[in-house]
Design a protein around this motif. Structure first.
Motif, PDB file in Angstrom:
ATOM      1  N   LEU A  29       0.828  -1.208   0.000  1.00 29.87           N
ATOM      2  CA  LEU A  29       0.000   0.000   0.000  1.00 29.87           C
ATOM      3  C   LEU A  29       0.862   1.257   0.000  1.00 29.87           C
ATOM      4  CD1 LEU A  29      -2.810   1.213   0.043  1.00 29.87           C
ATOM      5  CD2 LEU A  29      -2.739   1.133   2.533  1.00 29.87           C
ATOM      6  N   ASN A  30       1.901   1.281   0.830  1.00 28.62           N
ATOM      7  CA  ASN A  30       2.795   2.444   0.864  1.00 28.62           C
ATOM      8  C   ASN A  30       3.512   2.633  -0.468  1.00 28.62           C
ATOM      9  OD1 ASN A  30       2.140   3.101   3.488  1.00 28.62           O
ATOM     10  ND2 ASN A  30       3.795   1.883   4.357  1.00 28.62           N
ATOM     11  N   THR A  31       3.882   1.539  -1.098  1.00 28.22           N
ATOM     12  CA  THR A  31       4.539   1.626  -2.405  1.00 28.22           C
ATOM     13  C   THR A  31       3.589   2.217  -3.437  1.00 28.22           C
ATOM     14  OG1 THR A  31       5.888  -0.298  -1.872  1.00 28.22           O
ATOM     15  CG2 THR A  31       5.751   0.308  -4.189  1.00 28.22           C
ATOM     16  N   LEU A  32       2.360   1.741  -3.461  1.00 25.25           N
ATOM     17  CA  LEU A  32       1.379   2.275  -4.408  1.00 25.25           C
ATOM     18  C   LEU A  32       1.077   3.745  -4.135  1.00 25.25           C
ATOM     19  CD1 LEU A  32      -1.095  -0.738  -4.684  1.00 25.25           C
ATOM     20  CD2 LEU A  32       0.605   0.020  -6.355  1.00 25.25           C
ATOM     21  N   LEU A  33       0.976   4.114  -2.861  1.00 22.11           N
ATOM     22  CA  LEU A  33       0.733   5.515  -2.513  1.00 22.11           C
ATOM     23  C   LEU A  33       1.915   6.394  -2.941  1.00 22.11           C
ATOM     24  CD1 LEU A  33      -0.935   5.210   1.006  1.00 22.11           C
ATOM     25  CD2 LEU A  33      -2.019   5.879  -1.146  1.00 22.11           C
ATOM     26  N   LEU A  34       3.115   5.875  -2.783  1.00 21.85           N
ATOM     27  CA  LEU A  34       4.302   6.613  -3.196  1.00 21.85           C
ATOM     28  C   LEU A  34       4.333   6.812  -4.708  1.00 21.85           C
ATOM     29  CD1 LEU A  34       6.889   7.905  -2.106  1.00 21.85           C
ATOM     30  CD2 LEU A  34       8.006   5.692  -2.364  1.00 21.85           C
ATOM     31  N   ILE A  35       3.960   5.796  -5.448  1.00 22.18           N
ATOM     32  CA  ILE A  35       3.913   5.898  -6.908  1.00 22.18           C
ATOM     33  C   ILE A  35       2.861   6.920  -7.340  1.00 22.18           C
ATOM     34  CG2 ILE A  35       3.289   4.645  -9.018  1.00 22.18           C
ATOM     35  CD1 ILE A  35       4.659   2.188  -7.780  1.00 22.18           C
ATOM     36  N   SER A  39       3.495  10.671  -9.078  1.00 27.83           N
ATOM     37  CA  SER A  39       2.826  10.976 -10.347  1.00 27.83           C
ATOM     38  C   SER A  39       2.079  12.300 -10.264  1.00 27.83           C
ATOM     39  CB  SER A  39       1.863   9.855 -10.726  1.00 27.83           C
ATOM     40  OG  SER A  39       2.575   8.670 -10.992  1.00 27.83           O
ATOM     41  N   ILE A  40       1.393  12.533  -9.170  1.00 30.02           N
ATOM     42  CA  ILE A  40       0.666  13.799  -8.993  1.00 30.02           C
ATOM     43  C   ILE A  40       1.647  14.968  -8.936  1.00 30.02           C
ATOM     44  CG2 ILE A  40      -0.757  15.113  -7.353  1.00 30.02           C
ATOM     45  CD1 ILE A  40      -2.145  12.406  -6.698  1.00 30.02           C
ATOM     46  N   ILE A  41       2.734  14.793  -8.192  1.00 28.60           N
ATOM     47  CA  ILE A  41       3.758  15.838  -8.110  1.00 28.60           C
ATOM     48  C   ILE A  41       4.355  16.094  -9.493  1.00 28.60           C
ATOM     49  CG2 ILE A  41       6.061  16.363  -7.201  1.00 28.60           C
ATOM     50  CD1 ILE A  41       5.162  14.851  -4.631  1.00 28.60           C
ATOM     51  N   GLY A  42       4.590  15.032 -10.255  1.00 32.24           N
ATOM     52  CA  GLY A  42       5.149  15.176 -11.595  1.00 32.24           C
ATOM     53  C   GLY A  42       4.261  15.972 -12.523  1.00 32.24           C
ATOM     54  N   VAL A  43       2.961  15.720 -12.482  1.00 33.85           N
ATOM     55  CA  VAL A  43       2.022  16.477 -13.324  1.00 33.85           C
ATOM     56  C   VAL A  43       2.031  17.949 -12.916  1.00 33.85           C
ATOM     57  CG1 VAL A  43      -0.420  16.788 -13.861  1.00 33.85           C
ATOM     58  CG2 VAL A  43       0.568  14.498 -13.853  1.00 33.85           C
ATOM     59  N   TYR A  44       2.026  18.199 -11.620  1.00 31.15           N
ATOM     60  CA  TYR A  44       2.052  19.571 -11.113  1.00 31.15           C
ATOM     61  C   TYR A  44       3.332  20.291 -11.542  1.00 31.15           C
ATOM     62  CZ  TYR A  44       2.216  23.430  -7.779  1.00 31.15           C
ATOM     63  OH  TYR A  44       2.320  24.668  -7.211  1.00 31.15           O
ATOM     64  N   VAL A  45       4.459  19.619 -11.377  1.00 30.54           N
ATOM     65  CA  VAL A  45       5.754  20.217 -11.730  1.00 30.54           C
ATOM     66  C   VAL A  45       5.835  20.458 -13.236  1.00 30.54           C
ATOM     67  CG1 VAL A  45       8.223  19.714 -11.877  1.00 30.54           C
ATOM     68  CG2 VAL A  45       7.012  19.363  -9.733  1.00 30.54           C
ATOM     69  N   ALA A  46       5.425  19.491 -14.019  1.00 31.79           N
ATOM     70  CA  ALA A  46       5.481  19.646 -15.478  1.00 31.79           C
ATOM     71  C   ALA A  46       4.648  20.846 -15.921  1.00 31.79           C
ATOM     72  CB  ALA A  46       5.009  18.379 -16.176  1.00 31.79           C
ATOM     73  N   LYS A  47       3.496  21.008 -15.319  1.00 28.71           N
ATOM     74  CA  LYS A  47       2.620  22.116 -15.695  1.00 28.71           C
ATOM     75  C   LYS A  47       3.205  23.450 -15.244  1.00 28.71           C
ATOM     76  CE  LYS A  47      -1.959  24.037 -15.071  1.00 28.71           C
ATOM     77  NZ  LYS A  47      -3.113  24.068 -14.219  1.00 28.71           N
ATOM     78  N   ASN A  48       3.524  23.572 -13.973  1.00 26.82           N
ATOM     79  CA  ASN A  48       3.969  24.863 -13.446  1.00 26.82           C
ATOM     80  C   ASN A  48       5.380  25.237 -13.876  1.00 26.82           C
ATOM     81  OD1 ASN A  48       1.579  25.436 -12.171  1.00 26.82           O
ATOM     82  ND2 ASN A  48       2.155  24.368 -10.313  1.00 26.82           N
ATOM     83  N   LEU A  84       8.680  12.185 -13.615  1.00 29.80           N
ATOM     84  CA  LEU A  84       8.075  12.007 -12.291  1.00 29.80           C
ATOM     85  C   LEU A  84       6.642  11.491 -12.413  1.00 29.80           C
ATOM     86  CD1 LEU A  84       9.094  15.044 -10.046  1.00 29.80           C
ATOM     87  CD2 LEU A  84       9.527  12.640  -9.618  1.00 29.80           C
ATOM     88  N   ALA A  85       5.938  11.933 -13.433  1.00 36.24           N
ATOM     89  CA  ALA A  85       4.543  11.521 -13.604  1.00 36.24           C
ATOM     90  C   ALA A  85       4.415  10.062 -14.014  1.00 36.24           C
ATOM     91  CB  ALA A  85       3.849  12.418 -14.639  1.00 36.24           C
ATOM     92  N   LEU A  86       5.437   9.527 -14.669  1.00 36.13           N
ATOM     93  CA  LEU A  86       5.399   8.117 -15.071  1.00 36.13           C
ATOM     94  C   LEU A  86       5.554   7.219 -13.840  1.00 36.13           C
ATOM     95  CD1 LEU A  86       7.630   8.197 -18.262  1.00 36.13           C
ATOM     96  CD2 LEU A  86       5.157   7.965 -18.155  1.00 36.13           C
ATOM     97  N   ASP A  92      11.464   8.244 -11.520  1.00 36.90           N
ATOM     98  CA  ASP A  92      11.380   9.285 -10.506  1.00 36.90           C
ATOM     99  C   ASP A  92      12.755   9.844 -10.168  1.00 36.90           C
ATOM    100  OD1 ASP A  92       8.662   8.920 -10.429  1.00 36.90           O
ATOM    101  OD2 ASP A  92       8.654   7.794  -8.556  1.00 36.90           O
ATOM    102  N   VAL A  93      13.726   8.974 -10.036  1.00 33.22           N
ATOM    103  CA  VAL A  93      15.088   9.416  -9.709  1.00 33.22           C
ATOM    104  C   VAL A  93      15.649  10.272 -10.851  1.00 33.22           C
ATOM    105  CG1 VAL A  93      17.461   8.625  -9.342  1.00 33.22           C
ATOM    106  CG2 VAL A  93      15.580   7.523  -8.135  1.00 33.22           C
TER     107      VAL A  93
END
Length: 129
Positions: A29-35, A39-48, A84-86, A92-93
């Motif tokens: 569960l923690n692994t899936l939440l981390l993924i 992904s959410i952070i990646g979309v935000y970063v890519a956009k902004n 990051l979104a992938l 991610d690294v």
């Protein structure tokens, strides 16, 4: 073509092995939440960061300067956000490395070299209006 296909296979297997190892260490569960979180952070970063980088390119052009370094930064910022979104930890690294200013400077000469090589071969063309 075989090298690219082999590269994708090796990448997928390495990514899968890393997800399994991390899942065993911190839980599924923690692994899936981390993924999902990365992904959410990646979309935000890519956009902004992408929009900020595009604005910097526009400002550079408006000042009459060559937009080369600003374009490379925009490319690296956007690529970092997309990676990051992938889903996956290797992406991610690499995405984080592309977003950090100190490590981005290591990637800039590689991108400049790649673009120069493509331009020399006629595979990359710049059109000026």
């Amino acid at each position: 073509m075989r090298k690219i296909f082999l590269g994708f296979i090796v990448y997928a297997l390495a990514e899968l092995a890393l997800i399994i190892v991390i899942g065993q260490n911190i839980g599924v569960l923690n692994t899936l939440l981390l993924i999902v979180a990365t992904s959410i952070i990646g979309v935000y970063v890519a956009k902004n960061k992408g929009m900020n980088s595009v604005q910097k390119v526009k400002n550079t052009i408006a000042r009459g300067e060559a937009p080369g370094p600003a374009l490379i930064n925009a490319l690296l910022n956007f690529s970092g956000g997309v990676l990051l979104a992938l889903p996956g930890f290797l992406t991610d690294v690499i995405g984080l490395l592309l977003l950090m200013p100190f490590s981005r400077k290591l990637f800039q000469p590689i991108v400049f070299y790649w673009i120069r090589k493509k331009m020399k071969n006629g595979q990359f063309i710049i059109v000026q209006k």
